[in-house]
Scaffold this motif. Structure first.
Motif, PDB file in Angstrom:
ATOM      1  N   ARG A 159       0.867  -1.191   0.000  1.00 21.50           N
ATOM      2  CA  ARG A 159       0.000   0.000   0.000  1.00 21.50           C
ATOM      3  C   ARG A 159       0.894   1.229   0.000  1.00 21.50           C
ATOM      4  N   THR A 160       0.591   2.176  -0.895  1.00 24.25           N
ATOM      5  CA  THR A 160       1.411   3.372  -1.031  1.00 24.25           C
ATOM      6  C   THR A 160       0.531   4.571  -1.341  1.00 24.25           C
ATOM      7  N   ALA A 161       1.012   5.758  -0.996  1.00 26.41           N
ATOM      8  CA  ALA A 161       0.282   6.989  -1.299  1.00 26.41           C
ATOM      9  C   ALA A 161       0.598   7.509  -2.691  1.00 26.41           C
ATOM     10  N   THR A 162       1.542   6.878  -3.379  1.00 27.64           N
ATOM     11  CA  THR A 162       1.983   7.339  -4.694  1.00 27.64           C
ATOM     12  C   THR A 162       1.302   6.544  -5.800  1.00 27.64           C
ATOM     13  N   PRO A 163       0.626   7.201  -6.749  1.00 22.79           N
ATOM     14  CA  PRO A 163       0.022   6.459  -7.861  1.00 22.79           C
ATOM     15  C   PRO A 163       1.093   5.879  -8.771  1.00 22.79           C
ATOM     16  N   VAL A 164       0.953   4.608  -9.105  1.00 23.83           N
ATOM     17  CA  VAL A 164       1.887   3.903  -9.982  1.00 23.83           C
ATOM     18  C   VAL A 164       1.071   3.226 -11.071  1.00 23.83           C
ATOM     19  N   GLU A 165       1.550   3.252 -12.293  1.00 24.82           N
ATOM     20  CA  GLU A 165       0.793   2.693 -13.400  1.00 24.82           C
ATOM     21  C   GLU A 165       0.950   1.181 -13.470  1.00 24.82           C
ATOM     22  N   SER A 166      -0.135   0.508 -13.853  1.00 22.48           N
ATOM     23  CA  SER A 166      -0.079  -0.931 -14.077  1.00 22.48           C
ATOM     24  C   SER A 166       0.903  -1.227 -15.208  1.00 22.48           C
ATOM     25  N   ASP A 167       1.626  -2.335 -15.092  1.00 22.93           N
ATOM     26  CA  ASP A 167       2.656  -2.774 -16.044  1.00 22.93           C
ATOM     27  C   ASP A 167       3.970  -2.023 -15.883  1.00 22.93           C
ATOM     28  N   ALA A 168       4.041  -1.067 -14.950  1.00 21.64           N
ATOM     29  CA  ALA A 168       5.310  -0.379 -14.707  1.00 21.64           C
ATOM     30  C   ALA A 168       6.301  -1.351 -14.068  1.00 21.64           C
ATOM     31  N   THR A 169       7.577  -1.098 -14.273  1.00 20.92           N
ATOM     32  CA  THR A 169       8.621  -1.873 -13.613  1.00 20.92           C
ATOM     33  C   THR A 169       9.303  -0.996 -12.571  1.00 20.92           C
ATOM     34  N   CYS A 170       9.764  -1.614 -11.507  1.00 16.57           N
ATOM     35  CA  CYS A 170      10.406  -0.866 -10.434  1.00 16.57           C
ATOM     36  C   CYS A 170      11.253  -1.827  -9.617  1.00 16.57           C
ATOM     37  N   ASP A 171      12.067  -1.274  -8.748  1.00 18.46           N
ATOM     38  CA  ASP A 171      12.780  -2.062  -7.752  1.00 18.46           C
ATOM     39  C   ASP A 171      12.106  -1.851  -6.406  1.00 18.46           C
ATOM     40  N   VAL A 172      12.136  -2.882  -5.581  1.00 20.62           N
ATOM     41  CA  VAL A 172      11.606  -2.816  -4.225  1.00 20.62           C
ATOM     42  C   VAL A 172      12.770  -2.955  -3.263  1.00 20.62           C
ATOM     43  N   GLU A 173      12.817  -2.069  -2.279  1.00 18.92           N
ATOM     44  CA  GLU A 173      13.895  -2.087  -1.295  1.00 18.92           C
ATOM     45  C   GLU A 173      13.274  -2.160   0.097  1.00 18.92           C
ATOM     46  N   MET A 174      13.646  -3.190   0.865  1.00 17.73           N
ATOM     47  CA  MET A 174      13.117  -3.374   2.216  1.00 17.73           C
ATOM     48  C   MET A 174      14.247  -3.758   3.155  1.00 17.73           C
ATOM     49  N   GLU A 175      13.995  -3.564   4.450  1.00 12.64           N
ATOM     50  CA  GLU A 175      14.959  -3.990   5.459  1.00 12.64           C
ATOM     51  C   GLU A 175      14.203  -4.569   6.640  1.00 12.64           C
ATOM     52  N   LEU A 176      14.603  -5.761   7.064  1.00 15.04           N
ATOM     53  CA  LEU A 176      13.999  -6.432   8.207  1.00 15.04           C
ATOM     54  C   LEU A 176      15.092  -6.806   9.193  1.00 15.04           C
ATOM     55  N   ASN A 177      15.049  -6.193  10.375  1.00 16.16           N
ATOM     56  CA  ASN A 177      15.994  -6.556  11.431  1.00 16.16           C
ATOM     57  C   ASN A 177      17.441  -6.570  10.939  1.00 16.16           C
TER      58      ASN A 177
END
Length: 231
Positions: free
Chosen positions: A156-174
């Motif tokens: 869930r994000t507040a930024t509109p993103v277009e379907s079929d767009a490509t992106c990188d996801v960056e996360m950090e856990l512990n």
């Protein structure tokens, strides 16, 4: 059951709502005109007014990097690609930041090499550039996870993103960092009370089977640590 459904059933799905990360988005646009204070762009994707972007101009070998804020953006019309697909055409205005920085000197060099000088541009300071000059826009959008598996994730994000767009996801856990390439499969408005947000379904791309298992192990470690804290 179809092949895609069988593929999805191979991976466990974890409901994970306490992890945040960033969508790293990039898109290309065409420069309509440019000056030391800003530029006008044309893109097939809508740019968010009042949002900051990082811009890369020029060649990949010697890019010019500047930051700027989108001041306005509107739908100008549509365009038919060589493939026959019809895509939207947006026009946007950008105001550069830090125009007195090192990046400004690089921008001056870019203008000297690419600007088309006319009497009007000498008077008003806005330049057209040689045909084919494009700019790449980079931005980061914060998200909250809803679910994740070895196949993909929902966020869930507040930024509109277009379907079929490509992106990188960056996360950090512990302390464990994870960065993955994704494709946006579906975009829908978030339910109440999250009006104004968007729920995205993302699929991971270019992953080997071992990497799918690594994602599941990464999430399982986080869940185990959470259970230990709650015990």
């Amino acid at each position: 059951m179809g092949e895609m459904d069988r593929e999805k059933r191979r991976y466990r799905r974890f409901h994970l709502t306490d992890v945040r990360g960033n969508l790293l988005l990039s898109l290309d646009a065409r420069i309509r005109d440019i000056s030391l204070s800003g530029m006008a762009l044309e893109s097939s994707s809508r740019l968010d007014p009042h949002r900051n972007y990082s811009f890369r101009l020029g060649s990949a070998e010697a890019p010019v990097r500047v930051t700027g804020t989108v001041v306005w953006c509107y739908l100008q019309g549509t365009r038919r690609l060589d493939s026959g697909e019809v895509v939207p055409v947006y026009q946007a205005g950008v105001r550069f930041q830090d125009v007195l920085s090192e990046g400004a000197r690089d921008l001056q060099r870019f203008l000297a090499e690419n600007a088309i000088i006319t009497v009007e541009t000498r008077l008003f300071g806005r330049f057209s550039v040689r045909e084919g000059q494009t700019v790449r826009l980079d931005s980061a959008a914060e998200f909250q996870t809803l679910a994740i598996s070895g196949q993909g994730m929902r966020v869930r994000t507040a930024t509109p993103v277009e379907s079929d767009a490509t992106c990188d996801v960056e996360m950090e856990l512990n302390g464990d960092s994870l960065r993955l390439a994704c494709q946006v499969e579906r975009v829908s408005p978030a339910p109440e009370p999250y009006t104004g947000a968007y729920d995205l379904s993302l699929s991971f791309v270019d992953l080997e089977p071992a990497q799918h298992a690594e994602i599941e192990a990464w999430v399982a470690r986080h869940l185990a640590r959470s259970e230990e804290r709650d015990a």
